[in-house]
Design a protein around this motif. Structure first.
Motif, PDB file in Angstrom:
ATOM      1  N   GLN A 195     -11.957  -4.200  -2.941  1.00 51.43           N
ATOM      2  CA  GLN A 195     -12.371  -4.724  -4.238  1.00 51.43           C
ATOM      3  C   GLN A 195     -11.315  -4.460  -5.310  1.00 51.43           C
ATOM      4  N   VAL A 196     -10.630  -3.325  -5.211  1.00 53.32           N
ATOM      5  CA  VAL A 196      -9.539  -3.042  -6.144  1.00 53.32           C
ATOM      6  C   VAL A 196      -8.411  -4.053  -5.947  1.00 53.32           C
ATOM      7  N   LEU A 197      -8.078  -4.340  -4.689  1.00 55.02           N
ATOM      8  CA  LEU A 197      -7.054  -5.337  -4.422  1.00 55.02           C
ATOM      9  C   LEU A 197      -7.471  -6.702  -4.958  1.00 55.02           C
ATOM     10  N   LEU A 198      -8.730  -7.062  -4.783  1.00 57.48           N
ATOM     11  CA  LEU A 198      -9.232  -8.328  -5.301  1.00 57.48           C
ATOM     12  C   LEU A 198      -9.103  -8.384  -6.820  1.00 57.48           C
ATOM     13  N   GLU A 199      -9.377  -7.274  -7.478  1.00 53.27           N
ATOM     14  CA  GLU A 199      -9.252  -7.236  -8.935  1.00 53.27           C
ATOM     15  C   GLU A 199      -7.786  -7.355  -9.359  1.00 53.27           C
ATOM     16  N   LYS A 200      -6.892  -6.756  -8.614  1.00 47.79           N
ATOM     17  CA  LYS A 200      -5.460  -6.926  -8.909  1.00 47.79           C
ATOM     18  C   LYS A 200      -5.073  -8.397  -8.813  1.00 47.79           C
ATOM     19  N   GLN A 201      -5.616  -9.079  -7.807  1.00 45.61           N
ATOM     20  CA  GLN A 201      -5.351 -10.514  -7.672  1.00 45.61           C
ATOM     21  C   GLN A 201      -5.906 -11.274  -8.871  1.00 45.61           C
ATOM     22  N   ARG A 202      -7.119 -10.956  -9.270  1.00 45.30           N
ATOM     23  CA  ARG A 202      -7.736 -11.642 -10.418  1.00 45.30           C
ATOM     24  C   ARG A 202      -6.897 -11.479 -11.682  1.00 45.30           C
ATOM     25  N   ARG A 203      -6.224 -10.343 -11.770  1.00 46.01           N
ATOM     26  CA  ARG A 203      -5.426 -10.076 -12.974  1.00 46.01           C
ATOM     27  C   ARG A 203      -3.981 -10.565 -12.824  1.00 46.01           C
ATOM     28  N   GLY A 204      -3.695 -11.291 -11.738  1.00 45.77           N
ATOM     29  CA  GLY A 204      -2.414 -11.981 -11.678  1.00 45.77           C
ATOM     30  C   GLY A 204      -1.442 -11.580 -10.606  1.00 45.77           C
ATOM     31  N   ALA A 205      -1.772 -10.645  -9.725  1.00 47.20           N
ATOM     32  CA  ALA A 205      -0.826 -10.243  -8.685  1.00 47.20           C
ATOM     33  C   ALA A 205      -0.448 -11.442  -7.820  1.00 47.20           C
ATOM     34  N   ALA A 206       0.843 -11.564  -7.512  1.00 46.53           N
ATOM     35  CA  ALA A 206       1.340 -12.684  -6.715  1.00 46.53           C
ATOM     36  C   ALA A 206       1.421 -12.357  -5.242  1.00 46.53           C
ATOM     37  N   VAL A 207       1.537 -11.087  -4.899  1.00 44.23           N
ATOM     38  CA  VAL A 207       1.689 -10.666  -3.510  1.00 44.23           C
ATOM     39  C   VAL A 207       1.287  -9.198  -3.407  1.00 44.23           C
ATOM     40  N   ALA A 208       0.817  -8.795  -2.245  1.00 47.83           N
ATOM     41  CA  ALA A 208       0.550  -7.383  -1.951  1.00 47.83           C
ATOM     42  C   ALA A 208       1.430  -6.972  -0.780  1.00 47.83           C
ATOM     43  N   ILE A 209       2.031  -5.805  -0.886  1.00 48.29           N
ATOM     44  CA  ILE A 209       2.799  -5.225   0.217  1.00 48.29           C
ATOM     45  C   ILE A 209       2.089  -3.948   0.639  1.00 48.29           C
ATOM     46  N   THR A 210       1.904  -3.790   1.932  1.00 46.07           N
ATOM     47  CA  THR A 210       1.084  -2.680   2.400  1.00 46.07           C
ATOM     48  C   THR A 210       1.853  -1.372   2.505  1.00 46.07           C
ATOM     49  N   GLN A 211       1.083  -0.308   2.497  1.00 41.30           N
ATOM     50  CA  GLN A 211       1.595   1.000   2.872  1.00 41.30           C
ATOM     51  C   GLN A 211       1.968   0.957   4.350  1.00 41.30           C
ATOM     52  N   ILE A 212       2.764   1.914   4.785  1.00 43.48           N
ATOM     53  CA  ILE A 212       3.209   1.991   6.176  1.00 43.48           C
ATOM     54  C   ILE A 212       2.005   2.077   7.122  1.00 43.48           C
ATOM     55  N   PHE A 213       2.093   1.364   8.236  1.00 42.67           N
ATOM     56  CA  PHE A 213       1.104   1.502   9.310  1.00 42.67           C
ATOM     57  C   PHE A 213       1.810   1.276  10.639  1.00 42.67           C
ATOM     58  N   TYR A 214       1.204   1.799  11.701  1.00 34.85           N
ATOM     59  CA  TYR A 214       1.767   1.663  13.047  1.00 34.85           C
ATOM     60  C   TYR A 214       0.807   0.977  14.012  1.00 34.85           C
ATOM     61  N   ASP A 215      -0.406   0.745  13.567  1.00 30.98           N
ATOM     62  CA  ASP A 215      -1.430   0.121  14.392  1.00 30.98           C
ATOM     63  C   ASP A 215      -1.716  -1.265  13.813  1.00 30.98           C
ATOM     64  N   PRO A 262      -0.963   5.278  22.306  1.00 32.67           N
ATOM     65  CA  PRO A 262       0.192   4.932  23.163  1.00 32.67           C
ATOM     66  C   PRO A 262       1.529   5.319  22.532  1.00 32.67           C
ATOM     67  N   LEU A 263       1.651   5.132  21.219  1.00 36.62           N
ATOM     68  CA  LEU A 263       2.883   5.542  20.537  1.00 36.62           C
ATOM     69  C   LEU A 263       3.011   7.057  20.544  1.00 36.62           C
ATOM     70  N   TYR A 264       1.933   7.740  20.228  1.00 37.12           N
ATOM     71  CA  TYR A 264       1.982   9.200  20.203  1.00 37.12           C
ATOM     72  C   TYR A 264       2.337   9.771  21.564  1.00 37.12           C
ATOM     73  N   ALA A 265       1.797   9.166  22.638  1.00 34.65           N
ATOM     74  CA  ALA A 265       2.107   9.638  23.991  1.00 34.65           C
ATOM     75  C   ALA A 265       3.588   9.516  24.291  1.00 34.65           C
ATOM     76  N   GLU A 266       4.205   8.419  23.859  1.00 36.64           N
ATOM     77  CA  GLU A 266       5.645   8.244  24.056  1.00 36.64           C
ATOM     78  C   GLU A 266       6.433   9.252  23.227  1.00 36.64           C
ATOM     79  N   LEU A 267       5.996   9.490  22.020  1.00 41.72           N
ATOM     80  CA  LEU A 267       6.695  10.437  21.147  1.00 41.72           C
ATOM     81  C   LEU A 267       6.602  11.863  21.684  1.00 41.72           C
ATOM     82  N   GLN A 268       5.521  12.188  22.353  1.00 38.42           N
ATOM     83  CA  GLN A 268       5.353  13.529  22.916  1.00 38.42           C
ATOM     84  C   GLN A 268       6.392  13.819  23.995  1.00 38.42           C
TER      85      GLN A 268
END
Length: 318
Positions: A195-215, A262-268
């Motif tokens: 809902q916060v992201l939706l409100e950012k869009q309502r107030r004019g955001a053109a794009v969202a870039i995500t925080q880091i993820f691996y899944d 699966p990633l964690y197993a490889e890193l181990q």
């Protein structure tokens, strides 16, 4: 420019962009410019430049006496943005953050950027200071990114933060915002975060870039839920390949993200940083290919300690 980069009518090519840090105080721009030289051949749509708040540092001055001072370790975001734009001719998107900034600081930053012809920005609340147990707004500053967005929108409409009218308003800013596939650490639940992201869009955001993820499943589910809630702006995945043994524990803690089993197993099985870097590249290449099949508009990379790995990934996927 952001609306052009991520607007309709794209050719179907998955874009490439990355984020850099201003150099540490006193170290010069050589390493930063090397990073851009390495990644520029992949035709970045834009380069983001982070902003870092001042924090307290402690310095022994005499005997057992200790002096506490405010120090900004990475100054120069706006100057670096101008230098990159001039040298490489690529769209630059400096970060503007609530953390450590007053309304007046933000206003002067917007004026400086406007003078330089830089009218794309990335608006963030920013992280808490190291000495804080939780985020505390700077006196005269903001608690939430939505308040920062409101100031930029007011600036675009020709009003300063104190409400006075500008005599000659300049070119308006377009802005991007952050999104969190695994939920912002302070959000009570995923629905409220969306809902916060939706409100950012309502107030004019053109794009969202995500925080880091691996899944990727986390990202895809987040996009599905965001679209169902009414978010229509592009949601660009933010990626960072692992490169060091220490990151196996520090990255999940720092960025509040999970490592898939699966990633964690490889890193181990890794015994050296080189081992981790190899696994990190392999995982990121497959992650990127799956995201490209999913139809993401672009891939955004965080370069800190990962430039060579990102080069290897880009060589394989573009």
């Amino acid at each position: 420019m952001l609306s052009q980069i991520y607007g309709t009518g794209q050719d179907g090519h998955t874009g490439f962009s990355f984020e850099v840090l201003p150099p540490l105080k006193g170290t010069g721009t050589q390493q930063l410019f090397h990073t851009i030289d390495v990644l520029a051949p992949f035709a970045p749509r834009h380069i983001n430049i982070t902003t870092h708040r001042a924090e307290y540092v402690y310095r022994q001055i005499e005997g057992d006496l200790v002096e506490r001072r405010r120090l900004r370790r990475r100054p120069g975001t706006i100057a670096i943005a101008a230098a990159i734009q001039q040298r490489w001719g690529v769209t630059v998107i400096p970060h503007i953050v609530c953390a450590g900034s007053t309304q007046q600081d933000i206003e002067y930053a917007l004026l400086d950027l406007q003078f330089l012809g830089i009218t794309d920005v990335f608006l963030l609340r920013g992280d808490k200071a190291r000495e804080e147990a939780r985020y505390e707004p700077t006196p005269g500053g903001y608690t939430h990114a939505l308040e920062l967005i409101d100031q930029v929108n007011a600036f675009n409409s020709g009003r300063f933060a104190d409400g006075t009218e500008m005599r000659a308003p300049g070119a308006p800013f377009e802005f991007g915002v952050a999104a969190y596939p695994e939920k912002h650490e302070e959000a009570p639940n995923m629905d409220s975060d969306i809902q916060v992201l939706l409100e950012k869009q309502r107030r004019g955001a053109a794009v969202a870039i995500t925080q880091i993820f691996y899944d990727n499943d986390r990202y895809i589910d987040f996009c599905r839920r965001a679209r169902a809630a009414g978010v229509t702006i592009p949601i660009v995945p933010g990626l960072k390949p692992l490169t060091k043994l220490t990151q196996i524990t520090t990255v999940p803690k720092t960025f509040r993200c999970d490592l898939p089993q699966p990633l964690y197993a490889e890193l181990q099985r890794c015994r050296t940083d080189a081992d981790v870097s190899r696994v990190g590249v392999e995982w990121a290449v497959e992650q990127c290919r799956e995201l490209m099949r999913y139809g993401v508009p672009s891939l955004h990379f965080y370069t800190l300690s990962a430039v060579d790995s990102i080069r290897q990934i880009a060589e394989q996927i573009y």
